[in-house]
Motif scaffolding. Sequence first.
Motif, PDB file in Angstrom:
ATOM      1  N   CYS A 106      -1.055   5.277   1.866  1.00 46.18           N
ATOM      2  CA  CYS A 106      -1.022   5.930   0.556  1.00 46.18           C
ATOM      3  C   CYS A 106      -0.683   7.399   0.804  1.00 46.18           C
ATOM      4  O   CYS A 106      -1.551   8.176   1.224  1.00 46.18           O
ATOM      5  CB  CYS A 106      -2.370   5.807  -0.145  1.00 46.18           C
ATOM      6  SG  CYS A 106      -2.786   4.163  -0.681  1.00 46.18           S
ATOM      7  N   THR A 107       0.570   7.766   0.601  1.00 48.00           N
ATOM      8  CA  THR A 107       1.013   9.126   0.884  1.00 48.00           C
ATOM      9  C   THR A 107       1.253   9.944  -0.370  1.00 48.00           C
ATOM     10  O   THR A 107       1.506  11.138  -0.283  1.00 48.00           O
ATOM     11  CB  THR A 107       2.301   9.081   1.719  1.00 48.00           C
ATOM     12  OG1 THR A 107       3.319   8.389   0.983  1.00 48.00           O
ATOM     13  CG2 THR A 107       2.059   8.363   3.046  1.00 48.00           C
ATOM     14  N   ARG A 108       1.208   9.295  -1.533  1.00 49.13           N
ATOM     15  CA  ARG A 108       1.453  10.016  -2.784  1.00 49.13           C
ATOM     16  C   ARG A 108       0.121  10.538  -3.314  1.00 49.13           C
ATOM     17  O   ARG A 108      -0.687   9.771  -3.836  1.00 49.13           O
ATOM     18  CB  ARG A 108       2.136   9.105  -3.800  1.00 49.13           C
ATOM     19  CG  ARG A 108       3.553   8.710  -3.365  1.00 49.13           C
ATOM     20  CD  ARG A 108       4.223   7.817  -4.414  1.00 49.13           C
ATOM     21  NE  ARG A 108       5.624   7.594  -4.065  1.00 49.13           N
ATOM     22  CZ  ARG A 108       6.041   6.630  -3.261  1.00 49.13           C
ATOM     23  NH1 ARG A 108       5.160   5.818  -2.727  1.00 49.13           N
ATOM     24  NH2 ARG A 108       7.326   6.478  -2.994  1.00 49.13           N
ATOM     25  N   GLY A 109      -0.121  11.791  -3.162  1.00 48.74           N
ATOM     26  CA  GLY A 109      -1.392  12.387  -3.534  1.00 48.74           C
ATOM     27  C   GLY A 109      -2.288  12.559  -2.322  1.00 48.74           C
ATOM     28  O   GLY A 109      -1.964  12.131  -1.215  1.00 48.74           O
ATOM     29  N   GLU A 110      -3.391  13.235  -2.523  1.00 47.77           N
ATOM     30  CA  GLU A 110      -4.352  13.471  -1.450  1.00 47.77           C
ATOM     31  C   GLU A 110      -5.706  12.902  -1.834  1.00 47.77           C
ATOM     32  O   GLU A 110      -6.041  12.799  -3.019  1.00 47.77           O
ATOM     33  CB  GLU A 110      -4.481  14.975  -1.167  1.00 47.77           C
ATOM     34  CG  GLU A 110      -3.256  15.567  -0.497  1.00 47.77           C
ATOM     35  CD  GLU A 110      -3.514  16.979   0.020  1.00 47.77           C
ATOM     36  OE1 GLU A 110      -3.211  17.921  -0.722  1.00 47.77           O
ATOM     37  OE2 GLU A 110      -4.049  17.091   1.140  1.00 47.77           O
ATOM     38  N   PRO A 111      -6.481  12.481  -0.810  1.00 45.93           N
ATOM     39  CA  PRO A 111      -6.128  12.489   0.615  1.00 45.93           C
ATOM     40  C   PRO A 111      -5.163  11.357   0.973  1.00 45.93           C
ATOM     41  O   PRO A 111      -5.140  10.334   0.301  1.00 45.93           O
ATOM     42  CB  PRO A 111      -7.486  12.290   1.309  1.00 45.93           C
ATOM     43  CG  PRO A 111      -8.291  11.520   0.312  1.00 45.93           C
ATOM     44  CD  PRO A 111      -7.861  12.025  -1.033  1.00 45.93           C
ATOM     45  N   VAL A 112      -4.400  11.555   2.054  1.00 44.95           N
ATOM     46  CA  VAL A 112      -3.479  10.528   2.528  1.00 44.95           C
ATOM     47  C   VAL A 112      -4.289   9.441   3.252  1.00 44.95           C
ATOM     48  O   VAL A 112      -5.203   9.738   4.007  1.00 44.95           O
ATOM     49  CB  VAL A 112      -2.423  11.135   3.478  1.00 44.95           C
ATOM     50  CG1 VAL A 112      -1.501  10.047   4.021  1.00 44.95           C
ATOM     51  CG2 VAL A 112      -1.615  12.193   2.735  1.00 44.95           C
ATOM     52  N   TYR A 113      -3.950   8.167   3.002  1.00 44.50           N
ATOM     53  CA  TYR A 113      -4.652   7.031   3.606  1.00 44.50           C
ATOM     54  C   TYR A 113      -3.744   6.313   4.609  1.00 44.50           C
ATOM     55  O   TYR A 113      -2.542   6.139   4.355  1.00 44.50           O
ATOM     56  CB  TYR A 113      -5.043   5.981   2.563  1.00 44.50           C
ATOM     57  CG  TYR A 113      -6.067   6.402   1.557  1.00 44.50           C
ATOM     58  CD1 TYR A 113      -6.267   5.661   0.388  1.00 44.50           C
ATOM     59  CD2 TYR A 113      -6.891   7.512   1.761  1.00 44.50           C
ATOM     60  CE1 TYR A 113      -7.226   6.015  -0.545  1.00 44.50           C
ATOM     61  CE2 TYR A 113      -7.839   7.886   0.823  1.00 44.50           C
ATOM     62  CZ  TYR A 113      -8.000   7.132  -0.332  1.00 44.50           C
ATOM     63  OH  TYR A 113      -8.943   7.477  -1.249  1.00 44.50           O
ATOM     64  N   ALA A 114      -4.322   5.894   5.713  1.00 45.65           N
ATOM     65  CA  ALA A 114      -3.695   4.920   6.616  1.00 45.65           C
ATOM     66  C   ALA A 114      -4.608   3.701   6.615  1.00 45.65           C
ATOM     67  O   ALA A 114      -5.754   3.771   7.054  1.00 45.65           O
ATOM     68  CB  ALA A 114      -3.533   5.480   8.015  1.00 45.65           C
ATOM     69  N   ILE A 115      -4.096   2.572   6.116  1.00 42.54           N
ATOM     70  CA  ILE A 115      -4.907   1.380   5.871  1.00 42.54           C
ATOM     71  C   ILE A 115      -4.647   0.373   6.971  1.00 42.54           C
ATOM     72  O   ILE A 115      -3.519  -0.060   7.182  1.00 42.54           O
ATOM     73  CB  ILE A 115      -4.569   0.780   4.487  1.00 42.54           C
ATOM     74  CG1 ILE A 115      -4.782   1.844   3.392  1.00 42.54           C
ATOM     75  CG2 ILE A 115      -5.414  -0.462   4.217  1.00 42.54           C
ATOM     76  CD1 ILE A 115      -4.117   1.516   2.100  1.00 42.54           C
TER      77      ILE A 115
END
Length: 841
Positions: free
Chosen positions: A787-796
């Motif tokens: 999830c890179t759109r917005g913060e915080p960025v997620y790596a799932i």
Amino acid sequence: HLIRNLTMNKSNSNKHFCDTDYCLHGIFYGPGCTQSDNDTCAILLSSYPEIDQGALKSQVEYLKLPIKIAWIGHHLHNFVFNAIKKLQPVLFFARYPDIVTLPNYFTHITFPECIAPLQNFPSDCDFQDNQFKKYVWSRIKTNSPEAYHLISHLNFDSIVYSAFLSSYVIRKSAFRVACDWLIHNEAIWKKWIPENLSTKSTIHLLGLFPLTGHQWRQPGLVQGAELAAELINKDETILPDYNLNIIEVDSKCKPDIAMKEFIRYIRNYTSMSIAGVLGPACSDEAEPIAALSRHFHMVTISYGAEASSLSDRMNYPYFYRTIPQVDHHKYVYEKFLDAMGWYHVGAIAEAGQELPEYHLSLQDYLQHHGISVVVKRNIKYGPKNTLDVSQLFADLRAQNVRVIIADFYDRAARAIMCEAYRQRMTAHEGYIWFLPSWYSPDWWDVGFHNNQINYGSDEPKEDVPCTTKNMAYAVNGHFVLSKTFSDSYKTLVAGDITVGRYKELYAEKVGKAEINGSPYANYVYDAVWTYAFALNKLVNSVPGAMETLHTKSTTDAFIKLINKTDFPGVTGRVRFEGSDRPGSLNILQFLHNGSRIVGKYTPGKKLGKGELEIYKSAITWMTSDGRKPTDGYLEPSQCVIENFRTLFGTTCEMAIVIANVIGFGIFVIFFVFVMVFIKFRYDAKVRVQHNRMKELGLSPSEFSQCFSLDDWEILRDNVVLNRKLGEGAFGTVYGGEVFMGEERWVAVAVKTLKIGSRFEEKIDFLSEAEIMKRFNHPNIVQLLGVCTRGEPVYAIMQYHLHGDLKTYLLSRRNLVGSDTKEAEDVSPRRLTQMALDISSG
């Protein structure tokens, strides 16, 4: 030569049975004995060195016996019997009684008897009488209590055991020996059979209770569940072919303990019929249980978890509760505060999950209805579990807050109310305190709690600097929002008893257990009956329901029956709207170590539309003049910018307008200056980063291609974070779930990048995600999306329950070499397979 051959263990690479330093070719040579000496030294035969644990060797050395000891393992019995047939002398060491030692033609030689107390082992003692022990599979106690009862009472003395062995030597059949004994000893074994032996199948409820712990300890809850189960099992119209059993687990109101026990019992699906979970008591532990139970199609009915978040049927479709949710309290607060004319209040909650979450909802609701929450504080324990409340009281004084809505556990309550006494901020000085209803009756008795020692806990001993008399003064006059814990005494409820009779039976049970009762046991009682009524309808309407209980179709049928639940319970009418049970609330005032009802809230058909009835004549104000206190709000006595107004010689309102215009102009000028400065700093930083990228050989086109993660983008709304797992290099790592399409939710671990991270950190974080997406191997954690759109960025990423391999192995290193089922996790075969997996990856 023959004996030397027998010392070889052919099943273990031809090693000797005695393979220690003191054995030579499997034989121990006593004082003065050598390999060639066959005349003056006798040979003592034994089976395995483990049998005597070295005491046999020690006795030979201590008594200076001219003996050689040969350990020949399983060959001992055959060797002795062959010697008997040939009428040859033989010297051997064995237990008594034993098959080989039963014949009367042996001469028994004993070592020195034990001398108590033992000081010089083995000279004072060699082998004490052996006591036979019974070992039983741990699950038998839960799955088949009747069999466990029989096994625990089964008992044979050495004489009977010797008779068994003698009979076995003749008959050569253990089955026939056992049958003969049962036929001739019926009077003995009938005493072992439990009186209440039943042929009914057992249905279990996994009960999670806070029996111990420091947060909320309620040992009396179990008796409420047991009472319900006893009445259900006696009722021939409810589950006539089954016995209902409560599995009692002490979860201590801790999420990790509750989750561990839940998973442990879930593994027993095939060996025990667990119909559902009874509990947990606290919302912090109920949320992960409710979230996980849906994956196992397991119903959960709580009797104490009040958090409003548990009403979410999307995340918790199989969760119910017999206790009204805490969110309803805000309607009572709003109506009561408005009726009292109190619009200036403070809110205090103990850090955690349930209490602060509820307080946020409460504060928003009160603000929306014209009640100002001017002090909002979450308290938490510092280092060494200390609680500093000095700043809290300073804030209350600074804002002149006199109405305080507080939600914290009783340990914190003792510290805070003691400080209220010392600061003279009690009901006697015009302060209104609202405290939780779930404290034990003597929670404020610091004389008792200061002397309590928490065995087996890292909790420090309490040291509240007040006396019990001081605390009685401090808590006198406070208010409580309480559930309606019971209906009227004459009301007939589930179990075909009245509420009054229920209370008598419950009092008897807690009296026998020598523990304090709990009003929350009433909710436990109703929860057990909710299960019983729904299960009874389920087994009558769905063939083979108990065999398919945790399939989706059967669980859905179970849920529909619970949704139709409607019966008179001890706590009132039991019915559900979604996961929640509507219920009325009482407002109580604590006076002189007792409580009186001063108001009652009856919920309406729509949320917030209930009616509050206040019994003003029942309220006692503790102030010196006996009048109702004010909320502490002070009206401004003069213009807030009096000096500025005087300077311009105008009215206060006009002075405020002028000040706002001047202030706005200054703000605009300052804002423009700041923006120019930020722009300059930003351009300089961009140039530095651009040069740095050139040094690393990353052109803008290469950079954009490197981080092409759009195909891996997951909507942020499809990601649910449940709990914190730990801290990573870039930020916090959470456990949660992600919706992967086709109505499929997957458990995941979510790495987050801290908000406001530097540009270099973002590059490193996205680079790691870029690298991970290229891996597709069963032995490597798989990246599922970002999830890179917005913060915080997620790596799932994939979630692995046992963590990384290193932690998994370190946590089990004490099992290596042990003879337990868990030791199979670190067996040589498993470790070799792990090494093979690593090398193949």
